[in-house]
Design a protein around this motif. Sequence first.
Motif, PDB file in Angstrom:
ATOM      1  N   ARG A 330     -10.996 -22.085  26.894  1.00  0.00           N
ATOM      2  CA  ARG A 330     -12.235 -22.051  26.099  1.00  0.00           C
ATOM      3  C   ARG A 330     -13.440 -21.753  26.992  1.00  0.00           C
ATOM      4  O   ARG A 330     -14.343 -20.990  26.612  1.00  0.00           O
ATOM      5  CB  ARG A 330     -12.414 -23.363  25.341  1.00  0.00           C
ATOM      6  CG  ARG A 330     -11.449 -23.540  24.165  1.00  0.00           C
ATOM      7  CD  ARG A 330     -11.852 -24.720  23.292  1.00  0.00           C
ATOM      8  NE  ARG A 330     -11.640 -25.992  23.970  1.00  0.00           N
ATOM      9  CZ  ARG A 330     -10.502 -26.678  23.912  1.00  0.00           C
ATOM     10  NH1 ARG A 330      -9.470 -26.193  23.249  1.00  0.00           N
ATOM     11  NH2 ARG A 330     -10.388 -27.841  24.538  1.00  0.00           N
ATOM     12  N   VAL A 331     -13.465 -22.342  28.163  1.00  0.00           N
ATOM     13  CA  VAL A 331     -14.567 -22.080  29.097  1.00  0.00           C
ATOM     14  C   VAL A 331     -14.506 -20.633  29.580  1.00  0.00           C
ATOM     15  O   VAL A 331     -15.529 -19.942  29.642  1.00  0.00           O
ATOM     16  CB  VAL A 331     -14.522 -23.069  30.282  1.00  0.00           C
ATOM     17  CG1 VAL A 331     -15.516 -22.641  31.375  1.00  0.00           C
ATOM     18  CG2 VAL A 331     -14.836 -24.476  29.799  1.00  0.00           C
ATOM     19  N   ALA A 336     -16.580 -15.215  30.084  1.00  0.00           N
ATOM     20  CA  ALA A 336     -16.181 -13.806  30.060  1.00  0.00           C
ATOM     21  C   ALA A 336     -17.132 -12.934  29.250  1.00  0.00           C
ATOM     22  O   ALA A 336     -17.262 -11.733  29.517  1.00  0.00           O
ATOM     23  CB  ALA A 336     -14.763 -13.672  29.506  1.00  0.00           C
ATOM     24  N   VAL A 337     -17.778 -13.513  28.252  1.00  0.00           N
ATOM     25  CA  VAL A 337     -18.731 -12.729  27.449  1.00  0.00           C
ATOM     26  C   VAL A 337     -20.150 -12.852  27.979  1.00  0.00           C
ATOM     27  O   VAL A 337     -21.106 -12.430  27.331  1.00  0.00           O
ATOM     28  CB  VAL A 337     -18.672 -13.126  25.962  1.00  0.00           C
ATOM     29  CG1 VAL A 337     -17.304 -12.822  25.380  1.00  0.00           C
ATOM     30  CG2 VAL A 337     -19.012 -14.597  25.760  1.00  0.00           C
ATOM     31  N   GLY A 338     -20.300 -13.455  29.187  1.00  0.00           N
ATOM     32  CA  GLY A 338     -21.588 -13.453  29.851  1.00  0.00           C
ATOM     33  C   GLY A 338     -22.433 -14.701  29.710  1.00  0.00           C
ATOM     34  O   GLY A 338     -23.595 -14.717  30.127  1.00  0.00           O
ATOM     35  N   ARG A 339     -21.874 -15.769  29.145  1.00  0.00           N
ATOM     36  CA  ARG A 339     -22.671 -16.990  28.984  1.00  0.00           C
ATOM     37  C   ARG A 339     -22.756 -17.761  30.302  1.00  0.00           C
ATOM     38  O   ARG A 339     -21.831 -17.739  31.111  1.00  0.00           O
ATOM     39  CB  ARG A 339     -22.086 -17.876  27.890  1.00  0.00           C
ATOM     40  CG  ARG A 339     -22.244 -17.281  26.497  1.00  0.00           C
ATOM     41  CD  ARG A 339     -22.029 -18.317  25.392  1.00  0.00           C
ATOM     42  NE  ARG A 339     -22.389 -17.739  24.105  1.00  0.00           N
ATOM     43  CZ  ARG A 339     -21.538 -17.194  23.249  1.00  0.00           C
ATOM     44  NH1 ARG A 339     -20.252 -17.171  23.546  1.00  0.00           N
ATOM     45  NH2 ARG A 339     -21.956 -16.679  22.105  1.00  0.00           N
ATOM     46  N   THR A 340     -23.866 -18.445  30.481  1.00  0.00           N
ATOM     47  CA  THR A 340     -24.070 -19.272  31.668  1.00  0.00           C
ATOM     48  C   THR A 340     -23.379 -20.616  31.483  1.00  0.00           C
ATOM     49  O   THR A 340     -22.867 -20.934  30.395  1.00  0.00           O
ATOM     50  CB  THR A 340     -25.560 -19.510  31.896  1.00  0.00           C
ATOM     51  OG1 THR A 340     -26.079 -20.255  30.785  1.00  0.00           O
ATOM     52  CG2 THR A 340     -26.322 -18.190  32.009  1.00  0.00           C
ATOM     53  N   VAL A 341     -23.396 -21.432  32.546  1.00  0.00           N
ATOM     54  CA  VAL A 341     -22.850 -22.789  32.450  1.00  0.00           C
ATOM     55  C   VAL A 341     -23.594 -23.569  31.375  1.00  0.00           C
ATOM     56  O   VAL A 341     -22.978 -24.274  30.555  1.00  0.00           O
ATOM     57  CB  VAL A 341     -22.964 -23.502  33.815  1.00  0.00           C
ATOM     58  CG1 VAL A 341     -22.661 -25.000  33.664  1.00  0.00           C
ATOM     59  CG2 VAL A 341     -22.010 -22.874  34.825  1.00  0.00           C
ATOM     60  N   GLU A 342     -24.914 -23.450  31.345  1.00  0.00           N
ATOM     61  CA  GLU A 342     -25.723 -24.181  30.367  1.00  0.00           C
ATOM     62  C   GLU A 342     -25.407 -23.731  28.937  1.00  0.00           C
ATOM     63  O   GLU A 342     -25.241 -24.564  28.029  1.00  0.00           O
ATOM     64  CB  GLU A 342     -27.214 -23.968  30.662  1.00  0.00           C
ATOM     65  CG  GLU A 342     -27.701 -24.603  31.957  1.00  0.00           C
ATOM     66  CD  GLU A 342     -27.241 -23.863  33.211  1.00  0.00           C
ATOM     67  OE1 GLU A 342     -26.820 -22.689  33.086  1.00  0.00           O
ATOM     68  OE2 GLU A 342     -27.288 -24.466  34.303  1.00  0.00           O
ATOM     69  N   GLU A 343     -25.306 -22.421  28.736  1.00  0.00           N
ATOM     70  CA  GLU A 343     -25.006 -21.892  27.399  1.00  0.00           C
ATOM     71  C   GLU A 343     -23.599 -22.292  26.974  1.00  0.00           C
ATOM     72  O   GLU A 343     -23.365 -22.643  25.805  1.00  0.00           O
ATOM     73  CB  GLU A 343     -25.148 -20.375  27.400  1.00  0.00           C
ATOM     74  CG  GLU A 343     -26.588 -19.910  27.544  1.00  0.00           C
ATOM     75  CD  GLU A 343     -26.688 -18.418  27.818  1.00  0.00           C
ATOM     76  OE1 GLU A 343     -27.753 -17.843  27.553  1.00  0.00           O
ATOM     77  OE2 GLU A 343     -25.686 -17.824  28.313  1.00  0.00           O
ATOM     78  N   THR A 344     -22.644 -22.247  27.905  1.00  0.00           N
ATOM     79  CA  THR A 344     -21.269 -22.658  27.601  1.00  0.00           C
ATOM     80  C   THR A 344     -21.224 -24.130  27.219  1.00  0.00           C
ATOM     81  O   THR A 344     -20.509 -24.522  26.282  1.00  0.00           O
ATOM     82  CB  THR A 344     -20.359 -22.398  28.816  1.00  0.00           C
ATOM     83  OG1 THR A 344     -20.368 -21.008  29.116  1.00  0.00           O
ATOM     84  CG2 THR A 344     -18.932 -22.854  28.548  1.00  0.00           C
ATOM     85  N   SER A 345     -21.995 -24.935  27.920  1.00  0.00           N
ATOM     86  CA  SER A 345     -22.075 -26.366  27.606  1.00  0.00           C
ATOM     87  C   SER A 345     -22.535 -26.589  26.182  1.00  0.00           C
ATOM     88  O   SER A 345     -21.979 -27.408  25.447  1.00  0.00           O
ATOM     89  CB  SER A 345     -23.022 -27.048  28.595  1.00  0.00           C
ATOM     90  OG  SER A 345     -23.272 -28.387  28.213  1.00  0.00           O
TER      91      SER A 345
END
Length: 389
Positions: A330-331, A336-345
């Motif tokens: 999931r992470v 892979a689509v360009g999200r940052t750690v913060e956005e993924t969180s």
Amino acid sequence: MQQKQVVMRSPLSMERLSELIGLIYDAAIDPSRWSVAIEEMRIALGFATAAIRLQALPSGEVLVNVTSNIPQPYVDQMNSYGAEVLELWGGMAAVGSLPMDRPAVLSQLNPDLDTTTNRYFVECGKPQGMIDSLALPLARDGRGLGSLAFSRHVGAAPINDLQIEAAQLLIPHLQRAATINRLLDMAAIARATFQTVLDTLTAPIFLTTADLQVVHANPAAHAIVAGGELLNIRNGVLVANVSAVSSALAVAVAQAARDEGALARKGLGVPVRWQDDSAGALHVLPLRPGRGSFDASVVAAVFVARADTPFVAPTALVAALFGLTPAEARVFEQIAVGRTVEETSEVLNIGRSTVRTHLLRLFEKTGARRQAELVQLAASLAAPLAGLA
């Protein structure tokens, strides 16, 4: 354990080349024929074993997985070495950068084969007698990933230019067959004849004569014609609304009727565009007597493929290759689509420290060192190509 190896001593004759191409196109519409096709290619090119694998993306569904002259115990093992096979060929970045129009020779990419500790080579390749391999690219885009690999075994001469040149002649036909395999419902084709399945497919398909007279069009093809924005049937003849496309299609179909071996890339991915500016392609599949219950005048099937699917990370495939846990997958999908750690969180509703922990595990498992390399890994497996070429 060494398998039988036939040495290639002379160039392929035009008759033999045409026969191999015919077998490839047979397999395009009947997946059960891949076993015959790769066996005959293996013998003609002078290799000990052969294996073909084609996966649909982003689902990771295996459409074709066939081997030739490989003992069953090793066949059973092979699918468990996905990451090791990639490593043997130089890693994801190296594989992703290989040209799509030329064979790749393993010993040229990995000159240390004699001393390698790669688990696939040590546990599966070397015990069979493998000393080198030649790989032909079938697909490497947003809808599919696949290759056909031939192995050279102990006692045989090194892979030579003659074999490479002969194999290169087969690449465009193999790629066309792989494209058709991806457009068709392979499970349905396996259960029935090509013509029986035609009318149930969502891909628009026209069966035509050498002069593009339409003998049969499935419902999806009739819908394309009714829309009037891309293709039409005028006086029974299939034409495109853009004259250049009509010309390219006519050349490809006429060539298919005269000599399918010379068709090469003329019918592979003839680019088209819909009125909404989305891209697509027309694919010409030569048909010969005996391929299904066709009218004797039918020489080609014209497939219409749309290529407007947005990028989707090949998560299932990467998870299988590198042994990712569901949480890591999931992470990976978000990164892979360009999200940052913060956005993924935020998207996954988990803590940033948890995302970073999963990232570290992703780096460890995939060999990536930065988030950008994870993005590159995903792109190398699922780079959408206009026209599906």
